[in-house]
Motif scaffolding. Structure first.
Motif, short mmCIF file in Angstrom:
data_model
loop_
_atom_site.label_atom_id
_atom_site.label_comp_id
_atom_site.label_asym_id
_atom_site.label_seq_id
_atom_site.Cartn_x
_atom_site.Cartn_y
_atom_site.Cartn_z
N GLU A 1 6.08 2.77 -3.36
CA GLU A 1 6.15 1.32 -3.51
C GLU A 1 5.61 0.63 -2.27
N VAL A 2 4.92 -0.49 -2.52
CA VAL A 2 4.36 -1.31 -1.45
C VAL A 2 5.12 -2.63 -1.40
N ASN B 1 4.48 -1.14 -7.43
CA ASN B 1 4.18 0.29 -7.39
C ASN B 1 2.69 0.55 -7.53
N ARG C 1 1.47 -5.59 5.13
CA ARG C 1 1.72 -4.56 4.12
C ARG C 1 2.64 -3.50 4.69
N ILE D 1 -0.22 0.97 -5.56
CA ILE D 1 -0.48 1.20 -4.13
C ILE D 1 -1.97 1.26 -3.80
N ILE E 1 4.58 0.24 3.32
CA ILE E 1 4.80 1.24 2.28
C ILE E 1 6.13 1.94 2.56
N ASN E 2 6.93 2.14 1.49
CA ASN E 2 8.25 2.76 1.70
C ASN E 2 8.10 4.24 2.04
N GLY F 1 6.32 6.63 -0.33
CA GLY F 1 4.95 6.24 -0.67
C GLY F 1 4.77 5.76 -2.10
#
Length: 638
Positions: A367-368, A472, A359, A474, A361-362, A365
């Protein structure tokens, strides 16, 4: 019996026309009255001078006699059809008082004939499913009359049972199926245009039908509205289809790029039922169809939309975010990553294959990204990569060896073109090679060709078996997100079912509206099939529709004809008994095992023993038997 012509007129338009009826005279007390046996309709076209021959032949068929003189094929066909209709409809049913004993008839067993077999198992299950989905009521609500509704139901069930063109469905309805008996409709009176016109009516009311049908499906199966799947497929036409604006050449998923195509877009819920369908041009860009399909679906703002890679463009993702949808899509970017030294979680597929998921996360925060690794996918991609690399390097070696041979290509420009073709055929493998062509002092001819493999990080070559999902949502964990995405494989199974089991391909219609109608009838047939399979899954039956059809198709309706001791003819039309596998399916679907349609007919006509028919012999001692004549009730679902 004779044929009576009656002149009448349409009360609305005033149009004058004639109707034709098959009638019989019978004495009631001191009076002789005419009783209508069959309504032959207004399009009865047999010449009047042939009416007596038709009536005589019908009586011969009903009494078990053969024809002394050969009959014209058209007259014989009509006689057989009307006699069969009389057996099914016109004659009274012998009933047994409640609590009383069965009545027995003495018959000659050697006179037994089994005639007019028709399939009824798939029709029974299909009609039960369509009735449960409220299709008859929906058709009535959009303005279809009784005949049109019966024709629509016949077309849908025909697509379930014998997928094909409208022409093949029409022939199946007339010659092979007992669906007309279940619907109390004589499909032999329908012409081919009846099916085409009903197809047009269904297309005209597609939005209303789909909305009403999905509402009913949601009530029956409590389908989750929080998950929406969307994808497209295409099918091909036979012919040029110059009159169909949607028929375009494009990339065919059946490898039929030589034919014009039409694209079908489907929006499904989490249970695999169609929420909306739409037909697009054959060369439509997948990414440009999403907004049109999702508008007006009444999905909750937080619904999860699952898209395949071809539709998951940045513009579509931005549109989903703007309209407050959650999304779960395959990343269109080519970058792959999976660090074996970093932590990951594992989950298992239905086939017990282990999937490793990392996993990420961008920065903002919002989008995963899930990088998923499959060992089986890695083995497949390694095999593909090895094959393409061997072909690519063999091609380079051949070009290099030709530099030392006479009459082989040495021109710099030509060799560059050939290397470009090798890269084109290599499915991207050429990006991992650094190729150098060394020209001579003139700069026109090549004296040496060298290459070096330099793998590019983040590609299939360096990270085989890895794919990336982005969402999106999360708050969900990795395993839940991955399992939700795999629902898209159910949509791929839907497309396979539409194409292989329900006759979506090919399309023979030259008119756009008729092609749309063919595809929409296939979608409606899929809804009924999915309803059947969903209910069966609840009872542990997980067979494909192809396997279910094989079980259902064994049940037939047949007419048994006996010669009675008193020279009368007894006709018994019944469905064959349900075998254990079929009974299990009927029980799981909650429908009656036996099709209870009025079938037992003690024919009233008596004929002289001087006839030339083999059935006009006196009963043979020792070969007669007694069979019970039981009461029957109309077909109904339990």
């Amino acid at each position: 019996m004779f044929i009576r012509q009656t002149k009448t007129s349409n009360s609305t338009t005033g149009e004058a026309y004639s109707t034709f009826r098959l009638v019989a005279s019978e004495r009631v007390g001191k009076q002789v009255r005419q009783r209508t046996l069959l309504n032959l309709g207004r399009h009865f076209s047999l010449p009047k001078e042939e009416w007596p021959f038709l009536c005589s032949r019908i009586e011969q068929i009903l009494s078990g006699q053969g024809s002394f003189l050969p009959q014209a094929k058209s007259l014989e066909t009509l006689a057989q059809r009307y006699a069969a209709s009389l057996v099914v409809k016109s004659a009274p049913v012998v009933s047994v008082p409640k609590g009383g004993e069965a009545e027995y008839q003495d018959v000659d067993v050697n006179s037994l004939e089994m005639v007019r077999p028709r399939s009824v198992g798939i029709e029974h299950a299909g009609l039960a499913a369509l009735s449960r989905l409220g299709i008859p009521e929906i058709l009535t609500s959009v303005g279809l009359n009784g005949k049109q509704s019966a024709c629509a139901l016949g077309s849908i069930i025909g697509r379930m049972a014998e997928p094909g063109s409208e022409l093949s469905t029409w022939r199946w309805l007339k010659d092979q199926s007992a669906i007309g008996e279940l619907l109390d409709t004589d499909f032999e009176t329908f012409n081919l245009m009846s099916l085409y016109r009903v197809s047009d009516l269904l297309v005209n009311n597609r939005d209303v039908i789909e909305k009403a049908l999905f509402t009913k499906l949601n009530d029956l199966f409590s389908s989750p509205a929080t998950v929406t799947l969307y994808d497209l497929t295409n099918t091909y036409f036979e012919g040029e289809m110059a009159g169909n604006a949607k028929a375009k050449h494009g990339h065919s998923k059946e490898k039929r790029s030589d034919c014009p195509l039409v694209t079908l877009g489907l929006v499904l819920d989490g249970s695999g039922f169609v929420r909306r369908s739409k037909m697009f041009e054959g060369n439509v860009s997948e990414g440009g169809t999403l907004e049109e399909m999702l508008k007006g679906l009444d999905a909750p703002p937080s619904a999860m939309v699952i898209l395949d890679r071809g539709i998951a463009t940045e513009a579509n993702i931005a549109w989903l975010i703007e309209h407050k949808y959650r999304y779960l899509v395959v990343n269109r970017q080519q970058s792959r990553k999976f660090d074996e030294t970093q932590s990951f979680v594992t989950t298992k597929t239905a086939q017990e294959e282990t999937i490793r998921i990392q996993r990420e996360i961008n920065a903002d925060g919002a989008e995963v990204r899930l990088y998923c690794h499959s060992q089986k996918r890695q083995e497949k991609e390694n095999s593909m990569t090895k094959r393409f690399m061997e072909r690519f390097e063999a091609g380079l070696a051949k070009l290099s060896a030709g530099l030392c041979k006479p009459r082989c290509e040495k021109n710099l420009g030509k060799l560059s073109e050939r290397i470009g073709r090798l890269k084109e055929k290599g499915r991207g493998i050429g990006q991992h090679y650094k190729i150098e062509l060394t020209p001579d002092e003139t700069g026109k001819k090549v004296v040496s060709l060298t290459w070096e493999k330099i793998p590019i990080d983040g590609t299939q070559l360096t990270h085989p078996g890895v794919y990336c999902l982005r969402t999106n949502e999360i708050t969900w964990d990795e395993a839940k997100l991955w399992r939700t995405y795999t629902m898209l494989t159910d949509l791929e199974a839907v497309f396979r079912s539409l194409k292989s089991e329900l006759g979506l391909r090919p399309v023979f219609h030259s008119k756009e509206k008729r092609a749309d109608g063919h595809l929409f009838i296939t979608v409606l047939a899929y809804q009924a099939v999915q309803a059947i399979r969903t209910r069966l899954k609840g009872h542990g039956v997980t067979l494909s529709w192809t396997s279910l059809k094989k079980i259902l198709s064994v049940q037939q309706r047949v007419t048994a004809t006996f010669r009675q001791r008193d020279a009368r003819t007894l006709h018994v039309r019944k469905a064959t008994a349900a075998e254990p596998e079929l009974k299990e399916i009927y029980d799981a679907l909650g429908i009656s095992v036996s099709l209870r349609i009025p079938v037992v007919i003690d024919h009233p006509f008596r004929f002289s023993s001087t006839s030339h028919s083999d059935f006009d012999r006196p009963p043979i001692p020792g070969v007669s038997t007694s069979i019970p004549v039981l009461s029957t009730t109309p077909f109904e679902h339990r």
